[in-house]
Design a protein around this motif. Structure first.
Motif: not given
Length: 477
Positions: A142, A145, A222-223, A225, A245-246, A248, A456, A466, A469
């Motif tokens: 992904v 992070c 980009d992500m 958590s 952005k992603r 979770t 998630g 998770e 991509e």
């Protein structure tokens, strides 16, 4: 064993180097059993986050294309380092959180070591492709992070994010809780010694409103958590939204535990109480609402009282329950106990006074409330302390209705005659996790919640998903 005071807690780990913060303020780490300061930890700034993100972004360009076998070998080296420094990790968690060391070893450290190896062996999944008619589906990491981990299971959540991210080929910035950051320093040293390329892993401790907010909103991440409270999780999602952005989230819980009429009542109540009291109730999956058949209610209350009063409190070799993590958390829990009494619940045992002989340290008594209904605050709000609420039910339909009458849906439990008898109840529960007849947490299975408990999954193959991509390649038919 390393002296925890020798850890470089006044430095940040960025781009493979221990460096000073551009901010420079320090935050004390308090031992909740003694109320003494263990050390002071640097608090990163927004500028530090920018530096760490830049390092991760640069490292990701090559790391994303690394062979799975290389990532696997590095992660096994990290797991080897965790084994070699196991007592350092135990001490780091135990002394900052207050969990007795003999419990911290199996509750907080053994599982994360297993999980690091689990994901090392799943790095190869990134190189597998899938045929879909005239297309090929590939997997990409992904990206960069940002990880924000909690104080209650700090190593557990560190590995639950970092391990699958490494396996997938992501680069990352890790922000631990200000209260329990020491295991992250041990892990940064282990990761460095294992030879993970500079910039792939970066450690930036700091305050949530500064470092956490910077990670959540950063355009080059980009992500994100996050594990923590539902309130804070909402703020993380808001900060992340403009950059699409992603996100979770593993958030709060107020989990039900249904004991069926055909269950072994003694075994069920004992296990249910111990589930709440372990880690001093500071467990997001704790089954804090115990639902008992009305015809056996007073019998169950008597068993719960006995279990609570048998709990050994302290940090020694015989202790089952340590202090709460901070004076603030102790006041929150005491406030809920007083609120339960004011709401009309019956205080069976425990209470808001300090346990006998433990005036020093942030201790509370294991507490059991009876005559609780689902409208009370103690039945609806996450207390995050060793407080069990016992609720009677007249039939299974009512038990299910009470269990699902919650804004949360993280965990649940059922104790029935046997596992087969429990399954019809399990299927009706609105939760991402269910413990049946004392089943243990499984790192091979997905973990996460529904409703306001987040979105998630962590652990298991779903935890790796998770960080993936999917790329669909359309070939000539």
């Amino acid at each position: 064993m390393t002296d925890l005071k020798a850890l470089p807690t006044q430095k940040l780990y960025i781009n493979g180097e221990w460096r000073d913060s551009e901010g420079g303020s320090l935050h004390p780490v308090i031992n909740p059993a003694t109320e003494e300061t263990l050390c002071e930890v640097i608090q990163g700034s927004m500028e530090d986050v920018d530096d760490a993100v830049a390092a991760a972004k640069a490292a990701f360009k090559e790391w994303r294309h690394s062979r799975a076998a290389k990532r696997q070998a590095l992660m096994h080296a990290i797991a080897d380092g965790m084994e070699a420094r196991k007592q350092d990790l135990v001490a780091a968690v135990s002394e900052a959180l207050g969990c007795p060391a003999h419990i911290a070893e199996w509750l907080h450290v053994d599982g994360p070591i297993y999980s690091m190896r689990y994901y090392a062996d799943r790095a190869a999944l990134m190189e597998e492709t899938e045929k879909a008619a005239h297309s090929v589906v590939m997997k990409d990491p992904v990206g960069v992070c940002g990880f924000i981990t909690p104080w209650n299971y700090p190593l557990h959540q560190f590995v639950g994010k970092v391990a699958p991210a490494l396996a997938a080929g992501c680069a990352m910035i890790q922000k631990p809780s200000e209260m329990t950051p020491l295991q992250d320093y041990v892990m940064a040293e282990i990761i460095d010694a294992a030879g993970v390329p500079a910039g792939v892993f970066n450690l930036v401790p700091g305050a949530g409103p500064i470092v956490g907010a910077a990670l959540s909103s950063h355009v080059d991440i980009d992500m994100v958590s996050f594990t923590g409270s539902t309130r804070a999780g909402i703020e993380v999602a808001k900060s992340a939204a403009p950059t699409v952005k992603r996100v979770t989230q593993e958030l709060g819980g107020k989990s039900p535990f249904i004991i069926t009429p055909d269950a072994d009542l003694e075994a069920a109540v004992r296990w249910g109480c111990e589930d709440v009291f372990i880690n001093t109730g500071q467990t997001c999956t704790a089954l804090t609402r115990m639902l008992v058949p009305a015809e056996r209610y007073e019998e169950a209350v008597a068993i719960a009282k006995q279990v609570a009063e048998e709990v050994a409190i302290g940090t020694g070799e015989n202790a089952f329950m340590g202090p709460l993590s901070s004076s603030r958390q102790r006041e929150i829990v005491r406030g809920y106990i007083d609120k339960g009494i004011a709401e009309g619940a019956r205080l069976v045992t425990g209470g808001s006074e300090a346990p006998e002989g433990l005036a020093q340290g942030f201790y509370v008594k294991p507490t059991v409330f009876a005559d609780v209904n689902n409208d009370m605050a103690i039945a609806r709000e996450e207390i995050f302390g060793p407080v069990t609420c016992m609720i009677p039910y007249k039939d299974m339909d009512e038990a299910i209705a009470i269990a699902n009458d919650s804004e949360y849906g993280l965990s649940s439990g059922v104790w029935a005659k046997d596992a087969e008898a429990a399954m019809p109840v399990v299927r009706r529960l609105e939760a991402g996790l269910c413990f049946v007849n004392g089943g243990e947490f499984n790192y091979d299975a997905p973990f996460g919640g529904v409703k306001r408990s987040g979105n998630g999954r962590e652990f298991g193959n779903a935890g790796l998903d998770e960080f993936i991509e999917l790329k669909s390649v359309q070939l000539p038919a």
